[in-house]
Design a protein around this motif. Structure first.
Motif, PDB file in Angstrom:
ATOM      1  N   LEU A  32       1.113  19.152  15.590  1.00  0.00           N
ATOM      2  CA  LEU A  32       1.864  18.589  16.709  1.00  0.00           C
ATOM      3  C   LEU A  32       3.150  17.912  16.245  1.00  0.00           C
ATOM      4  CD1 LEU A  32       2.072  17.942  19.719  1.00  0.00           C
ATOM      5  CD2 LEU A  32       0.701  15.875  19.290  1.00  0.00           C
ATOM      6  N   LEU A  33       3.039  17.077  15.230  1.00  0.00           N
ATOM      7  CA  LEU A  33       4.233  16.378  14.738  1.00  0.00           C
ATOM      8  C   LEU A  33       5.230  17.361  14.148  1.00  0.00           C
ATOM      9  CD1 LEU A  33       2.706  13.170  13.087  1.00  0.00           C
ATOM     10  CD2 LEU A  33       3.554  13.487  15.412  1.00  0.00           C
ATOM     11  N   GLY A  34       4.712  18.386  13.476  1.00  0.00           N
ATOM     12  CA  GLY A  34       5.599  19.412  12.937  1.00  0.00           C
ATOM     13  C   GLY A  34       6.377  20.115  14.022  1.00  0.00           C
ATOM     14  N   GLU A  35       5.739  20.392  15.141  1.00  0.00           N
ATOM     15  CA  GLU A  35       6.413  21.041  16.269  1.00  0.00           C
ATOM     16  C   GLU A  35       7.544  20.178  16.822  1.00  0.00           C
ATOM     17  OE1 GLU A  35       3.281  21.749  19.022  1.00  0.00           O
ATOM     18  OE2 GLU A  35       2.494  23.509  17.958  1.00  0.00           O
ATOM     19  N   HIS A  36       7.400  18.876  16.695  1.00  0.00           N
ATOM     20  CA  HIS A  36       8.424  17.956  17.203  1.00  0.00           C
ATOM     21  C   HIS A  36       9.454  17.572  16.131  1.00  0.00           C
ATOM     22  CE1 HIS A  36       5.614  17.525  20.554  1.00  0.00           C
ATOM     23  NE2 HIS A  36       6.601  16.973  21.239  1.00  0.00           N
ATOM     24  N   GLY A  37       9.316  18.105  14.929  1.00  0.00           N
ATOM     25  CA  GLY A  37      10.298  17.824  13.883  1.00  0.00           C
ATOM     26  C   GLY A  37      10.162  16.465  13.238  1.00  0.00           C
ATOM     27  N   VAL A  38       8.979  15.879  13.316  1.00  0.00           N
ATOM     28  CA  VAL A  38       8.745  14.567  12.703  1.00  0.00           C
ATOM     29  C   VAL A  38       8.408  14.765  11.221  1.00  0.00           C
ATOM     30  CG1 VAL A  38       7.310  12.499  12.700  1.00  0.00           C
ATOM     31  CG2 VAL A  38       7.902  13.623  14.863  1.00  0.00           C
ATOM     32  N   PRO A  39       9.097  14.090  10.303  1.00  0.00           N
ATOM     33  CA  PRO A  39       8.748  14.201   8.874  1.00  0.00           C
ATOM     34  C   PRO A  39       7.340  13.661   8.631  1.00  0.00           C
ATOM     35  CG  PRO A  39      10.921  13.219   9.148  1.00  0.00           C
ATOM     36  CD  PRO A  39      10.283  13.249  10.506  1.00  0.00           C
ATOM     37  N   CYS A  40       6.455  14.528   8.177  1.00  0.00           N
ATOM     38  CA  CYS A  40       5.077  14.108   7.955  1.00  0.00           C
ATOM     39  C   CYS A  40       4.424  15.061   6.965  1.00  0.00           C
ATOM     40  CB  CYS A  40       4.276  14.098   9.260  1.00  0.00           C
ATOM     41  SG  CYS A  40       4.133  15.720  10.033  1.00  0.00           S
ATOM     42  N   GLY A  72       0.825  -1.197   0.000  1.00  0.00           N
ATOM     43  CA  GLY A  72       0.000   0.000   0.000  1.00  0.00           C
ATOM     44  C   GLY A  72       0.858   1.244   0.000  1.00  0.00           C
ATOM     45  N   SER A  73       0.654   2.123   0.981  1.00  0.00           N
ATOM     46  CA  SER A  73       1.445   3.350   1.045  1.00  0.00           C
ATOM     47  C   SER A  73       2.739   3.159   1.816  1.00  0.00           C
ATOM     48  CB  SER A  73       0.622   4.457   1.715  1.00  0.00           C
ATOM     49  OG  SER A  73       0.371   4.135   3.072  1.00  0.00           O
ATOM     50  N   ALA A  74       2.986   1.958   2.354  1.00  0.00           N
ATOM     51  CA  ALA A  74       4.166   1.723   3.180  1.00  0.00           C
ATOM     52  C   ALA A  74       5.408   1.514   2.318  1.00  0.00           C
ATOM     53  CB  ALA A  74       3.941   0.514   4.087  1.00  0.00           C
ATOM     54  N   HIS A  75       6.562   1.537   2.985  1.00  0.00           N
ATOM     55  CA  HIS A  75       7.854   1.367   2.322  1.00  0.00           C
ATOM     56  C   HIS A  75       8.442   0.026   2.745  1.00  0.00           C
ATOM     57  CE1 HIS A  75      12.013   2.063   1.129  1.00  0.00           C
ATOM     58  NE2 HIS A  75      11.619   3.147   0.490  1.00  0.00           N
ATOM     59  N   PRO A  76       9.029  -0.724   1.822  1.00  0.00           N
ATOM     60  CA  PRO A  76       9.530  -2.050   2.198  1.00  0.00           C
ATOM     61  C   PRO A  76      10.742  -2.019   3.125  1.00  0.00           C
ATOM     62  CG  PRO A  76      10.124  -1.538  -0.069  1.00  0.00           C
ATOM     63  CD  PRO A  76       9.173  -0.471   0.369  1.00  0.00           C
ATOM     64  N   GLN A  77      11.466  -0.892   3.179  1.00  0.00           N
ATOM     65  CA  GLN A  77      12.712  -0.870   3.946  1.00  0.00           C
ATOM     66  C   GLN A  77      12.677   0.021   5.181  1.00  0.00           C
ATOM     67  OE1 GLN A  77      14.913  -3.027   3.105  1.00  0.00           O
ATOM     68  NE2 GLN A  77      13.921  -3.578   1.192  1.00  0.00           N
ATOM     69  N   PHE A  78      11.568   0.718   5.398  1.00  0.00           N
ATOM     70  CA  PHE A  78      11.486   1.623   6.546  1.00  0.00           C
ATOM     71  C   PHE A  78      10.122   1.488   7.238  1.00  0.00           C
ATOM     72  CE2 PHE A  78      14.115   3.752   3.314  1.00  0.00           C
ATOM     73  CZ  PHE A  78      15.323   3.788   3.998  1.00  0.00           C
ATOM     74  N   ALA A  79      10.118   1.697   8.551  1.00  0.00           N
ATOM     75  CA  ALA A  79       8.857   1.692   9.313  1.00  0.00           C
ATOM     76  C   ALA A  79       9.069   2.510  10.594  1.00  0.00           C
ATOM     77  CB  ALA A  79       8.436   0.264   9.643  1.00  0.00           C
ATOM     78  N   PRO A  80       8.060   3.289  10.978  1.00  0.00           N
ATOM     79  CA  PRO A  80       6.809   3.576  10.259  1.00  0.00           C
ATOM     80  C   PRO A  80       7.054   4.564   9.122  1.00  0.00           C
ATOM     81  CG  PRO A  80       6.884   4.833  12.288  1.00  0.00           C
ATOM     82  CD  PRO A  80       8.111   3.973  12.285  1.00  0.00           C
ATOM     83  N   ILE A 136       3.448   9.604   7.593  1.00  0.00           N
ATOM     84  CA  ILE A 136       4.564   9.714   8.528  1.00  0.00           C
ATOM     85  C   ILE A 136       5.753   8.966   7.940  1.00  0.00           C
ATOM     86  CG2 ILE A 136       5.410   9.070  10.819  1.00  0.00           C
ATOM     87  CD1 ILE A 136       2.548   9.403  11.846  1.00  0.00           C
ATOM     88  N   ALA A 137       6.921   9.627   7.932  1.00  0.00           N
ATOM     89  CA  ALA A 137       8.128   9.030   7.349  1.00  0.00           C
ATOM     90  C   ALA A 137       9.257   9.073   8.379  1.00  0.00           C
ATOM     91  CB  ALA A 137       8.527   9.764   6.073  1.00  0.00           C
ATOM     92  N   ALA A 138       9.183   8.187   9.353  1.00  0.00           N
ATOM     93  CA  ALA A 138      10.223   8.103  10.385  1.00  0.00           C
ATOM     94  C   ALA A 138      11.351   7.221   9.865  1.00  0.00           C
ATOM     95  CB  ALA A 138       9.639   7.562  11.688  1.00  0.00           C
ATOM     96  N   ILE A 139      12.258   7.815   9.120  1.00  0.00           N
ATOM     97  CA  ILE A 139      13.216   7.050   8.321  1.00  0.00           C
ATOM     98  C   ILE A 139      14.378   6.500   9.150  1.00  0.00           C
ATOM     99  CG2 ILE A 139      14.662   9.025   7.676  1.00  0.00           C
ATOM    100  CD1 ILE A 139      14.736   7.821   4.833  1.00  0.00           C
ATOM    101  N   ASN A 140      14.602   7.043  10.356  1.00  0.00           N
ATOM    102  CA  ASN A 140      15.738   6.571  11.150  1.00  0.00           C
ATOM    103  C   ASN A 140      15.402   6.651  12.641  1.00  0.00           C
ATOM    104  OD1 ASN A 140      16.022   9.297  11.861  1.00  0.00           O
ATOM    105  ND2 ASN A 140      17.557   9.657  10.265  1.00  0.00           N
TER     106      ASN A 140
END
Length: 390
Positions: free
Chosen positions: A309-317, A229-237, A251-255
């Motif tokens: 909220l996520l933007g304030e915390h610097g989360v890629p979204c 679907g919209s997920a990535h095979p090498q990264f989660a979430p 949400i793209a929490a790559i590391n």
């Protein structure tokens, strides 16, 4: 405001392509300043004039999408006089672009051998579905067929659902952009060598090239990858999540840094401490449980609340925008990507400009997509070609 110095000003392109990949290529060249002379059949013109089901007045949205900044000349290439005129145009052209079926150019007398004899330093670009030869050379091929054959369609869709076509024409766009890049490279090389080149691109090669890491991962492992679907095979979430208002957030929490920032924003310290999710490989292995937990948490608030909220915390979204939302997105509007174009039959209409600034200025849309044969007399007069009227 200062005018833009367009880098391809003075380059003449004779374009006999139709529908998507070829016209996309030549529109980019035209946007960058080239004089693109679009050759069309006198009866129906480019097939994209009648393509699709959305029209502005009598103009197809497909045709309007990638034919601005060009001049239309109506020629019957099956008529000896029409072919003679085309040859006269090529004698003074720098680039020739075609995307006809295999063997058609030779049949019409517009193949590379014929045209390069008229203009030895001609850059000749040929765009096809599968290439000039091989087992598929005589088969028809278009965007969804290429997506299917390349493996891209098998990668697209939900895990428990069927393969899905990508929502945009990636093979056509990719081949058009690759052709434009290759043409500019050949023109650059011509300055040193004085020689023209024949460039061959096909949509199947381009789409497999565009698979990028997915192709390389398969070549290393030999394994097929499941649809996610919209997920990535090498990264989660790393996927879209539905929020309380039934709108979606990506949400793209790559590391590890972004994973811990996400846990902090969501006020879920237990997830940050859970050894099942300690590293990205761990999170990928335990994706199902992780996603179920995050879905439950994210369902407690509306999408825009989470974005803030996520933007304030610097989360890629980012918001998963509908087309309506995307065209009204504040960043898109700030970038002035959507431009108004004056059209003789439609008045003004809005279109998407070239996604490029040159010295801080956007390349202008100088003219609307042409009416069929609109510039025939104008172009032929410039080339000193007389046309008898019966």
């Amino acid at each position: 405001m200062s005018s833009v110095e367009l880098p391809l000003k003075g380059v003449t392109v004779v374009d006999v392509s139709h529908l998507a990949a070829g016209p996309w290529c030549t529109m980019v060249l035209a946007d960058l300043g080239a004089d693109v002379i679009k050759i069309e059949r006198p009866d129906v013109g480019d097939m994209s004039r009648q393509a699709g089901g959305v029209y502005a007045g009598e103009e197809s949205a497909v045709f309007l999408s990638f034919n601005r900044n060009k001049r239309s000349v109506a020629l019957d290439l099956k008529d000896p006089r029409g072919l003679e005129i085309l040859h006269r145009l090529v004698e003074r052209a720098d680039v020739f672009v075609e995307n006809l079926r295999a063997g058609k150019t030779k049949q019409l007398g517009i193949d590379y051998a014929t045209l390069s004899a008229l203009r030895p330093d001609l850059v000749y670009a040929s765009i096809s579905a599968f290439g000039d030869d091989g087992p598929y050379v005589d088969l028809p091929g278009n965007d969804p067929i290429i997506q299917a054959l390349s493996g891209a369609m098998d990668l697209t869709g939900e895990h428990d659902g069927p393969p899905a076509r990508q929502g945009v024409s990636v093979p056509d766009f990719g081949a058009g952009m690759m052709a434009a890049f290759s043409i500019v490279a050949a023109l650059f090389g011509r300055q040193t060598t004085g020689s023209g080149r024949k460039l061959d691109l096909n949509l199947l090669d381009v789409e497999i090239f565009a698979l990028g890491p997915r192709a390389q991962e398969h070549l290393i492992t030999g394994e097929d990858q499941p649809r996610l679907g919209s997920a990535h095979p090498q990264f989660a979430p790393y996927q879209a999540f539905r929020c309380r208002d039934d709108r979606y957030l990506y949400i793209a929490a790559i590391n590890e840094k972004f994973w811990h920032l996400l846990c902090k924003a969501l006020e879920t310290p237990e997830l940050a401490q859970d050894q099942r999710y300690a590293t990205n490989p761990d999170r990928c292995r335990n994706r199902k449980a992780l996603v179920a937990t995050l879905e439950e948490v994210l369902a407690d608030r509306d999408r825009d609340d989470w974005l803030e909220l996520l933007g304030e915390h610097g989360v890629p979204c980012g918001a998963v925008n509908s087309l309506t939302e995307a065209m009204r997105d504040p960043q898109v509007l700030h970038n002035e990507l959507l431009q108004q174009v004056a059209h003789p039959g439609l008045g003004e209409f809005t279109t998407v400009a070239l996604p490029l600034h040159i010295n801080g200025l956007r390349a202008p849309i100088r003219s609307a997509p042409p009416r069929l044969g609109e510039h025939t007399d104008e172009v032929l007069a410039e080339f000193g070609i007389e046309v008898s009227r019966s």
